[in-house]
Design an enzyme around this catalytic site. Structure first.
Site, PDB file in Angstrom:
ATOM      1  N   CYS A   1     -45.759 -41.960 -27.605  1.00  0.00           N
ATOM      2  CA  CYS A   1     -46.688 -40.956 -28.134  1.00  0.00           C
ATOM      3  C   CYS A   1     -48.082 -41.556 -28.345  1.00  0.00           C
ATOM      4  O   CYS A   1     -48.339 -42.216 -29.350  1.00  0.00           O
ATOM      5  CB  CYS A   1     -46.147 -40.394 -29.445  1.00  0.00           C
ATOM      6  SG  CYS A   1     -47.259 -39.209 -30.198  1.00  0.00           S
TER       7      CYS A   1
ATOM      8  N   CYS B   1     -49.953 -40.390 -31.417  1.00  0.00           N
ATOM      9  CA  CYS B   1     -49.474 -40.941 -32.698  1.00  0.00           C
ATOM     10  C   CYS B   1     -49.954 -42.386 -32.856  1.00  0.00           C
ATOM     11  O   CYS B   1     -50.322 -42.799 -33.947  1.00  0.00           O
ATOM     12  CB  CYS B   1     -47.948 -40.965 -32.775  1.00  0.00           C
ATOM     13  SG  CYS B   1     -47.132 -39.521 -32.152  1.00  0.00           S
ATOM     14  N   ASP B   2     -49.893 -43.161 -31.789  1.00  0.00           N
ATOM     15  CA  ASP B   2     -50.061 -44.610 -31.913  1.00  0.00           C
ATOM     16  C   ASP B   2     -51.304 -45.188 -31.225  1.00  0.00           C
ATOM     17  O   ASP B   2     -51.594 -46.371 -31.389  1.00  0.00           O
ATOM     18  CB  ASP B   2     -48.815 -45.315 -31.327  1.00  0.00           C
ATOM     19  CG  ASP B   2     -47.542 -44.876 -32.043  1.00  0.00           C
ATOM     20  OD1 ASP B   2     -47.625 -44.613 -33.260  1.00  0.00           O
ATOM     21  OD2 ASP B   2     -46.487 -44.775 -31.402  1.00  0.00           O
TER      22      ASP B   2
END
Ligand code: NDP
Length: 311
Positions: free
Chosen positions: A136, A139-140
């Site tokens: 992701c 997200c990261d």
């Protein structure tokens, strides 16, 4: 403690689940919706959604899911945080257990559990998961600001992740196993026009390497012709597709060889009368937010008709 009785249980909180909830609550089915492990579903891990009708300027994925949730609650959907951990669909009412303790007896069920990211299956990938390996980017990606990273895959997700990371990182390698991208033309054009994305055609990943302290520092790739190439990267993003979250139900209903729930004709009906499926868990073909929403609507209508015919 006695089991709770529910007319319509919706499992999953992506566009399919919430749209089913909007329709079911407006039809007075008093739906209860369990959000599952990732409230809001896959769209909460994406950035801008530009192709959902009604948002001419685009909308943030999380924001859109918050709005869908709010809309479903406006008509009385009981949205709950919890994960369905087992299901017995052998007879009606169906027996569902949430978080391994709470039992629910449901007259109808709408399965909208979506799909989960696939991984390559490399030992080194497993070793560095959460320490440089991610599925992701939104997200990261932040952790790799100004650094070099790689994305593996050639579909819309991989291209979207690569574009997103290109805005944050110094350089993005896009590792593609064939000599073409599967992604839509618009996404392909975007990736190809981004100067800090380098497409490594016809490469597969042999190994992801890291430091003794933990954390990725590179990847060893193999070209189709057998030559090896080492790239120096800090983040490795896997974007090679998804598998449907149907395991809990596959004992009772029909799934295809990839695990996608098979529905009857153009309906949302599964093999078990009273159990319906909507969204990515039953859709290997389109897998779009808008098609998921449409199938959620169908499932709620099918559930409503089923209940009125089986009082
Ligand atoms: P896809 O199944 O479309 O693509 C998966 C990609 O990963 C393919 O290029 C495939 O290669 C590659 N791949 C699969 N296994 C491996 C492996 N073991 N090693 C290397 N590469 C591998 O999945 P996506 O998640 O990209 O997209 C799913 C659906 O969601 C699609 O319908 C897509 O259009 C849609 N989507 C739409 C978006 C949008 O409209 N904004 C954004 C994101 C997704 P190969 O091509 O060789 O099979």
């Amino acid at each position: 403690m006695s089991a709770e009785k529910v007319k319509c249980l919706i499992i999953g909180s992506g566009p399919a689940g919430y749209t089913a909830a909007i329709y079911a609550s407006r039809a007075n089915l008093q739906p209860v919706l369990y959000e599952g492990i990732q409230p809001g579903g896959q769209l909460t891990t994406t950035t801008e959604i530009d192709n959902f009708p009604g948002y001419p300027k685009g909308i943030d994925g999380q924001e859109m899911m918050n709005e869908l949730k709010e809309q479903s609650m406006r008509f009385g959907t009981d949205v709950r945080f919890g994960l369905v951990t087992s299901a017995d669909l052998s007879e009606r009412p169906f027996k569902i257990v949430v978080d391994e303790e709470k039992e629910i007896l449901a007259d109808t069920i709408i399965i909208a559990t979506g799909a989960t990211a696939k991984y390559l299956g490399l030992e080194s990938e497993e070793k560095y998961k959460g320490q440089g390996v991610s599925a992701c980017a939104t997200c990261d990606g932040f952790f790799y600001k100004g650094k070099d990273v790689a994305v593996v895959g050639g579909g819309d997700t991989a291209c979207e992740e690569a574009s997103y990371l290109a805005g944050l990182c110094n350089k993005v390698y896009l590792i593609v196993r064939r000599d073409v991208l599967r992604a839509s033309k618009a996404m392909q054009d975007r990736v190809k026009a981004t100067p800090n994305i380098e497409i490594l055609w016809q490469h597969n990943t042999k190994e992801i390497t890291g430091t003794p302290m933990g954390g990725v520092n590179g990847a060893i790739l193999v070209h189709k012709n057998g030559t090896e190439k080492k790239i120096d990267i800090h983040g490795y993003f896997v974007a090679i597709g998804h598998h449907p979250n149907s395991e809990l139900f596959s004992k009772w209903i029909e799934v295809n060889e990839e695990g996608y729930i098979i529905t009857e004709g153009k309906s949302s009906k599964t093999k078990v009368p009273g159990v319906f499926a909507a969204g990515d868990v039953q859709d290997p073909h389109y897998r779009q937010a808008v098609t998921a929403a449409g199938s959620g609507c169908m499932a709620a209508i099918d559930a409503e008709r089923f209940l009125s015919e089986n009082k």
